[in-house]
Scaffold this motif. Structure first.
Motif, mmCIF file in Angstrom:
data_model
loop_
_atom_site.group_PDB
_atom_site.id
_atom_site.type_symbol
_atom_site.label_atom_id
_atom_site.label_comp_id
_atom_site.label_asym_id
_atom_site.label_seq_id
_atom_site.Cartn_x
_atom_site.Cartn_y
_atom_site.Cartn_z
ATOM 1 N N VAL A 17 -8.901 5.595 8.240
ATOM 2 C CA VAL A 17 -8.405 5.236 9.805
ATOM 3 C C VAL A 17 -7.002 4.088 9.359
ATOM 4 O O VAL A 17 -5.506 3.812 9.448
ATOM 5 C CB VAL A 17 -8.789 5.140 10.281
ATOM 6 N N GLU A 18 -7.642 3.494 8.522
ATOM 7 C CA GLU A 18 -6.873 2.047 7.804
ATOM 8 C C GLU A 18 -5.578 2.478 6.518
ATOM 9 O O GLU A 18 -4.881 2.025 6.814
ATOM 10 C CB GLU A 18 -8.210 1.493 7.052
ATOM 11 N N LEU A 19 -6.038 3.925 6.047
ATOM 12 C CA LEU A 19 -4.947 4.360 4.782
ATOM 13 C C LEU A 19 -3.669 4.708 6.032
ATOM 14 O O LEU A 19 -2.007 4.316 5.611
ATOM 15 C CB LEU A 19 -5.263 4.785 4.283
ATOM 16 N N LEU A 20 -4.272 6.020 6.661
ATOM 17 C CA LEU A 20 -3.033 6.174 7.300
ATOM 18 C C LEU A 20 -2.113 4.389 8.120
ATOM 19 O O LEU A 20 -0.710 5.264 8.022
ATOM 20 C CB LEU A 20 -3.736 6.413 8.581
ATOM 21 N N ALA A 21 -2.818 3.481 8.762
ATOM 22 C CA ALA A 21 -2.271 2.741 9.562
ATOM 23 C C ALA A 21 -1.322 1.435 8.537
ATOM 24 O O ALA A 21 -0.428 1.631 8.767
ATOM 25 C CB ALA A 21 -3.418 1.786 9.879
ATOM 26 N N SER A 22 -1.908 1.843 6.952
ATOM 27 C CA SER A 22 -1.205 0.720 6.281
ATOM 28 C C SER A 22 -0.617 1.528 5.469
ATOM 29 O O SER A 22 1.284 0.525 5.053
ATOM 30 C CB SER A 22 -1.671 0.022 5.854
ATOM 31 N N GLU A 23 -0.393 2.633 5.221
ATOM 32 C CA GLU A 23 0.689 3.837 4.739
ATOM 33 C C GLU A 23 1.040 4.938 4.699
ATOM 34 O O GLU A 23 1.841 5.654 4.585
ATOM 35 C CB GLU A 23 -0.198 4.243 3.399
ATOM 36 N N GLY A 24 0.739 5.497 6.147
ATOM 37 C CA GLY A 24 1.231 6.955 6.518
ATOM 38 C C GLY A 24 0.918 7.325 6.022
ATOM 39 O O GLY A 24 -0.092 7.628 5.562
ATOM 40 N N LEU A 25 0.939 8.739 6.824
ATOM 41 C CA LEU A 25 0.400 10.261 7.089
ATOM 42 C C LEU A 25 0.393 10.211 5.332
ATOM 43 O O LEU A 25 -0.945 11.655 4.657
ATOM 44 C CB LEU A 25 1.465 11.344 7.801
ATOM 45 N N PRO A 26 0.993 10.405 4.003
ATOM 46 C CA PRO A 26 1.817 11.246 3.183
ATOM 47 C C PRO A 26 0.448 10.477 2.122
ATOM 48 O O PRO A 26 -0.442 11.146 1.270
ATOM 49 C CB PRO A 26 2.596 10.998 3.495
ATOM 50 N N ALA A 27 0.044 9.275 2.369
ATOM 51 C CA ALA A 27 -1.096 8.525 1.510
ATOM 52 C C ALA A 27 -1.998 9.583 2.378
ATOM 53 O O ALA A 27 -3.493 9.256 1.315
ATOM 54 C CB ALA A 27 -1.086 7.353 1.904
ATOM 55 N N LEU A 28 -2.677 10.203 3.129
ATOM 56 C CA LEU A 28 -3.769 9.886 3.105
ATOM 57 C C LEU A 28 -4.448 11.388 2.489
ATOM 58 O O LEU A 28 -4.469 12.893 2.932
ATOM 59 C CB LEU A 28 -3.870 10.843 5.236
ATOM 60 N N THR A 29 -4.635 10.825 1.028
ATOM 61 C CA THR A 29 -5.325 12.614 0.686
ATOM 62 C C THR A 29 -6.421 12.502 0.267
ATOM 63 O O THR A 29 -7.201 11.096 0.455
ATOM 64 C CB THR A 29 -4.835 12.454 -0.888
ATOM 65 N N LEU A 30 -7.837 12.891 0.144
ATOM 66 C CA LEU A 30 -8.934 13.392 -0.384
ATOM 67 C C LEU A 30 -9.456 12.091 -1.405
ATOM 68 O O LEU A 30 -9.784 11.312 -1.478
ATOM 69 C CB LEU A 30 -9.607 14.296 -1.177
ATOM 70 N N ARG A 31 -8.602 12.653 -2.645
ATOM 71 C CA ARG A 31 -8.933 11.480 -3.835
ATOM 72 C C ARG A 31 -8.636 9.750 -3.428
ATOM 73 O O ARG A 31 -8.918 9.328 -3.589
ATOM 74 C CB ARG A 31 -7.329 11.886 -4.659
ATOM 75 N N GLU A 32 -7.624 9.416 -2.489
ATOM 76 C CA GLU A 32 -7.064 8.487 -2.034
ATOM 77 C C GLU A 32 -8.109 7.677 -1.254
ATOM 78 O O GLU A 32 -8.494 6.721 -1.924
ATOM 79 C CB GLU A 32 -5.135 8.278 -1.807
ATOM 80 N N ILE A 33 -8.694 8.299 -0.500
ATOM 81 C CA ILE A 33 -9.156 7.880 0.222
ATOM 82 C C ILE A 33 -10.989 7.968 -0.414
ATOM 83 O O ILE A 33 -11.848 6.771 -0.602
ATOM 84 C CB ILE A 33 -9.913 9.468 1.728
ATOM 85 N N ALA A 34 -11.070 8.796 -1.660
ATOM 86 C CA ALA A 34 -12.264 8.501 -2.048
ATOM 87 C C ALA A 34 -11.873 7.569 -2.583
ATOM 88 O O ALA A 34 -13.247 6.449 -3.005
ATOM 89 C CB ALA A 34 -12.671 9.459 -2.841
ATOM 90 N N ASP A 98 0.970 2.552 16.071
ATOM 91 C CA ASP A 98 0.058 3.135 15.293
ATOM 92 C C ASP A 98 0.348 4.867 15.028
ATOM 93 O O ASP A 98 0.085 5.636 15.492
ATOM 94 C CB ASP A 98 -0.905 3.545 15.684
ATOM 95 N N PRO A 99 1.676 4.770 14.601
ATOM 96 C CA PRO A 99 2.771 5.865 14.981
ATOM 97 C C PRO A 99 1.983 6.903 13.394
ATOM 98 O O PRO A 99 2.658 7.652 13.703
ATOM 99 C CB PRO A 99 4.607 5.110 13.463
ATOM 100 N N GLY A 100 1.480 6.231 12.227
ATOM 101 C CA GLY A 100 0.676 7.613 11.772
ATOM 102 C C GLY A 100 0.144 7.963 12.459
ATOM 103 O O GLY A 100 -0.257 9.413 12.070
#
Length: 192
Positions: A17-34, A98-100
């Motif tokens: 949720v935080e990553l989505l808010a700060s960097e948007g949908l393209p940043a939502l990878t399993l690796r980055e979330i982990a 919250d566009p992402g």
């Protein structure tokens, strides 16, 4: 699932949720979330076997947030048209705040996947909207009219985010466009 498992599962969703808010949908990878949750890149698969399942859990938070905002709109004392207008404004504000998350929530692949009952989470909001539209326009097919209004709102949200509407109509507040959409779909307020 143990309490620590539940905690890590929730932390992965929180980070998403935080990553989505700060960097948007393209940043939502399993690796980055982990990475941001401080766990191995394979850890999310223990709780979310597919990327879609993790995205669905994140989107579910968005629907919960939207439902919470909707729950704070005018109560039963307001007339149905005023409630539709308040819900429409809430929807647009959510989309713009919250566009992402907004983009993630309405991805067809997530809604169709059936993960976490995401479709069942979104449909009650539409049913509330359609019910109120039906009260305003009892002669119309409420679901279709509500669907057309919702599509109009979705278009306003997207075009407003892109700043296309501000350029086209010269407004810096979406309220006049919202009023025009409501009039187009519900008729003039108080028969005007």
């Amino acid at each position: 699932m143990t309490e620590s498992d539940t905690g890590l599962r929730e932390r992965l969703v929180d980070v998403g949720v935080e990553l989505l808010a700060s960097e948007g949908l393209p940043a939502l990878t399993l690796r980055e979330i982990a990475r941001r949750a401080g766990v191995s890149h394979g850890a999310p698969r223990r709780y979310f076997p597919t990327h879609l399942e993790l995205l669905s859990a994140i989107a579910r938070r968005g629907f919960a947030d939207l439902a919470d905002r909707v729950g704070r709109t005018p109560d039963e004392d307001a007339g149905p048209r005023a409630r539709v207008a308040a819900l429409a404004r809430t929807y647009l504000e959510f989309a713009l705040d919250d566009p992402g998350m907004y983009e993630l929530m309405f991805r067809h692949d997530l809604l169709e996947s059936g993960h976490l009952g995401l479709r069942e989470t979104s449909l009650p909001l539409f049913a509330l909207f359609a019910g109120l539209v039906g009260e305003v326009r009892p002669e119309a097919d409420a679901r279709r009219t509500a669907g057309a209004l919702w599509a109009n709102l979705h278009g306003i949200a997207q075009l407003w985010r892109w700043r296309s509407l501000q350029l086209a109509v010269g407004d810096e507040d979406f309220a006049p466009l919202l009023d025009a959409a409501l009039t187009a779909h519900l008729g003039a307020e108080n028969g005007r």
